[in-house]
Design a protein around this motif. Structure first.
Motif, PDB file in Angstrom:
ATOM      1  N   UNK A 174       0.819  -1.208   0.000  1.00 59.60           N
ATOM      2  CA  UNK A 174       0.000   0.000   0.000  1.00 59.60           C
ATOM      3  C   UNK A 174       0.856   1.262   0.000  1.00 59.60           C
ATOM      4  N   UNK A 175       1.900   1.264   0.783  1.00 62.88           N
ATOM      5  CA  UNK A 175       2.795   2.421   0.837  1.00 62.88           C
ATOM      6  C   UNK A 175       3.471   2.617  -0.509  1.00 62.88           C
ATOM      7  N   UNK A 176       3.930   1.523  -1.116  1.00 59.72           N
ATOM      8  CA  UNK A 176       4.594   1.603  -2.411  1.00 59.72           C
ATOM      9  C   UNK A 176       3.645   2.129  -3.482  1.00 59.72           C
ATOM     10  N   UNK A 177       2.427   1.650  -3.487  1.00 61.94           N
ATOM     11  CA  UNK A 177       1.453   2.126  -4.469  1.00 61.94           C
ATOM     12  C   UNK A 177       1.212   3.615  -4.299  1.00 61.94           C
ATOM     13  N   UNK A 178       1.152   4.076  -3.069  1.00 62.77           N
ATOM     14  CA  UNK A 178       0.938   5.494  -2.820  1.00 62.77           C
ATOM     15  C   UNK A 178       2.050   6.363  -3.366  1.00 62.77           C
ATOM     16  N   UNK A 179       3.284   5.880  -3.287  1.00 59.80           N
ATOM     17  CA  UNK A 179       4.386   6.703  -3.787  1.00 59.80           C
ATOM     18  C   UNK A 179       4.307   6.869  -5.295  1.00 59.80           C
ATOM     19  N   UNK A 180       3.780   5.871  -6.009  1.00 58.04           N
ATOM     20  CA  UNK A 180       3.690   6.013  -7.474  1.00 58.04           C
ATOM     21  C   UNK A 180       2.614   7.022  -7.852  1.00 58.04           C
ATOM     22  N   UNK A 181       1.583   7.156  -7.041  1.00 58.34           N
ATOM     23  CA  UNK A 181       0.587   8.211  -7.273  1.00 58.34           C
ATOM     24  C   UNK A 181       1.259   9.583  -7.170  1.00 58.34           C
ATOM     25  N   UNK A 182       2.141   9.728  -6.197  1.00 55.36           N
ATOM     26  CA  UNK A 182       2.873  10.985  -6.017  1.00 55.36           C
ATOM     27  C   UNK A 182       3.801  11.226  -7.202  1.00 55.36           C
TER      28      UNK A 182
END
Length: 100
Positions: free
Chosen positions: A25-33
């Motif tokens: 989940x954290x990794x996916x969030x960074x790609x949104x950024x």
């Protein structure tokens, strides 16, 4: 949380699974950024992104491209969640314009 020598193996497997899900989940969030940074023109290079997230520039770009592809697949499955083909094309174009 499991403690040394006191944990049931099933508890350890559960802990490992939860940890992996949190990391995902954290990794996916960074790609949104990263996607937003690309859209705003705030990314100078993949090396810059790689340094920030502690991977090589190649890994940063490849992982981002994998995330975009996964988001397109999600959109195809759900019809509403994820990136459209047009969104993906935009992000692939923007990511290719960023220097190595």
């Amino acid at each position: 949380m499991a403690k040394d020598g006191e944990a049931d193996p099933k508890d350890l497997l559960t802990e490992l699974a939860y940890g992996a899900r949190i990391a995902q989940q954290i990794t996916a969030g960074r790609w949104c950024v990263v996607a937003e940074l690309l859209r705003t023109g705030a990314v100078d290079s993949w090396a810059q992104i790689g340094t920030i997230i502690e991977v090589t520039e190649t890994e940063a770009r490849d992982e981002f491209h994998g995330w975009v592809a996964g988001q397109v697949a999600l959109r195809l499955r759900t019809g509403t969640i994820g990136l459209t083909e047009a969104d993906a094309a935009e992000l692939f174009s923007l990511s290719s314009a960023v220097s190595w």
